[in-house]
Design a protein around this motif. Sequence first.
Motif, PDB file in Angstrom:
ATOM      1  N   ALA A 258      -6.448  -9.602   6.110  1.00 16.62           N
ATOM      2  CA  ALA A 258      -7.071  -8.273   6.035  1.00 16.62           C
ATOM      3  C   ALA A 258      -6.055  -7.228   5.571  1.00 16.62           C
ATOM      4  N   LEU A 259      -4.818  -7.312   6.075  1.00 12.90           N
ATOM      5  CA  LEU A 259      -3.775  -6.384   5.641  1.00 12.90           C
ATOM      6  C   LEU A 259      -3.417  -6.601   4.172  1.00 12.90           C
ATOM      7  N   ILE A 260      -3.357  -7.871   3.773  1.00 12.32           N
ATOM      8  CA  ILE A 260      -3.051  -8.192   2.366  1.00 12.32           C
ATOM      9  C   ILE A 260      -4.147  -7.643   1.457  1.00 12.32           C
ATOM     10  N   ASN A 261      -5.396  -7.815   1.870  1.00 18.01           N
ATOM     11  CA  ASN A 261      -6.518  -7.293   1.081  1.00 18.01           C
ATOM     12  C   ASN A 261      -6.475  -5.769   1.005  1.00 18.01           C
ATOM     13  N   LYS A 262      -6.072  -5.132   2.105  1.00 19.06           N
ATOM     14  CA  LYS A 262      -6.012  -3.667   2.164  1.00 19.06           C
ATOM     15  C   LYS A 262      -4.969  -3.127   1.174  1.00 19.06           C
ATOM     16  N   TRP A 263      -3.781  -3.736   1.155  1.00 17.31           N
ATOM     17  CA  TRP A 263      -2.680  -3.182   0.390  1.00 17.31           C
ATOM     18  C   TRP A 263      -2.450  -3.820  -0.982  1.00 17.31           C
ATOM     19  N   PHE A 264      -2.906  -5.078  -1.152  1.00 25.11           N
ATOM     20  CA  PHE A 264      -2.671  -5.749  -2.430  1.00 25.11           C
ATOM     21  C   PHE A 264      -3.969  -6.152  -3.119  1.00 25.11           C
ATOM     22  N   GLY A 265      -5.089  -5.739  -2.583  1.00 25.27           N
ATOM     23  CA  GLY A 265      -6.360  -6.085  -3.204  1.00 25.27           C
ATOM     24  C   GLY A 265      -6.666  -7.564  -3.151  1.00 25.27           C
ATOM     25  N   GLY A 266      -6.097  -8.239  -2.148  1.00 28.59           N
ATOM     26  CA  GLY A 266      -6.352  -9.676  -1.988  1.00 28.59           C
ATOM     27  C   GLY A 266      -5.534 -10.516  -2.939  1.00 28.59           C
ATOM     28  N   ASN A 267      -4.608  -9.905  -3.668  1.00 28.82           N
ATOM     29  CA  ASN A 267      -3.817 -10.639  -4.653  1.00 28.82           C
ATOM     30  C   ASN A 267      -2.512 -11.088  -4.017  1.00 28.82           C
ATOM     31  N   GLU A 268      -2.488 -12.329  -3.540  1.00 30.29           N
ATOM     32  CA  GLU A 268      -1.295 -12.821  -2.859  1.00 30.29           C
ATOM     33  C   GLU A 268      -0.378 -13.516  -3.808  1.00 30.29           C
TER      34      GLU A 268
END
Length: 268
Positions: A258-268
């Motif tokens: 959820a944090l990754i999606n919030k700050w990176f748009g889900g682009n890991e």
Amino acid sequence: MKKLFSFALVSILLVGLLAACGQGGAGTEQTADNNGENKEEKKVLIMGTSADYPPFEYVDTAKGEEIIGFDVDLAKAITEKLGYDLEVKDIEFSGLIEALKSGKVDIVLAGMTPTEERKQSVDFSDIYYTANHMIVSKKDSGIQSVEDLEGKTVGVQLGSIQEEKANEIKETINIKIESRNRVPELIQEIKAGRFDAAIIEDTVAKGYLDNNADLVGFTMVNEEEAGSAVAFPKGNEELVTQFNEIIKEMKENGEMEALINKWFGGNE
């Protein structure tokens, strides 16, 4: 006369009893007030970071000098679960490890990769986020591969994993390496024509590409998995273990995603 004496005696005893009670339950609070601190307050963990690295950490000018970002949200989530309050300090990236060693900060979250060299000075948590390197240059530079850096001036952030990557490239390709303290300085140098390119973490670089139409970039193939971890002073095994448990929990229950999606748009 006896009545007056008895009344006075009772009054004295009552005052003494009240005073004695006051020295019990309220004593700790009284001591805390005299010392100017609350004994019941939660311990504060001081987090060091370099607030020039969006979306990991940066200053939100709309909110004054507040530092926000992925690392800050992650640190807040972990420390809250562990019962700590969090204080964030902005320090140049090259000074973060020394800040840990000297006790100025308790932890570091700054998109920092746990290299073997750094592990000699500080301890690290498990990896919480993985990213790649990107080479950024002007749109008309003609730089489309690592080989195209031959004879070029390449900028990197001082003390970063990208600085190590540039030195690795230099072993086989003739490049001039220039270091700066903060990523925005690298971008400025490219736009001013003093740097031909810069090596920046891809997640961070994409933010600059989105806001600068005259810049382009390509992601380098990363044969070794590198990522970001929390740094601690050497020997603090208890805190490292606690952080690792929460990081694992957040990965398993979806909070990290959820944090990754919030700050990176889900682009890991």
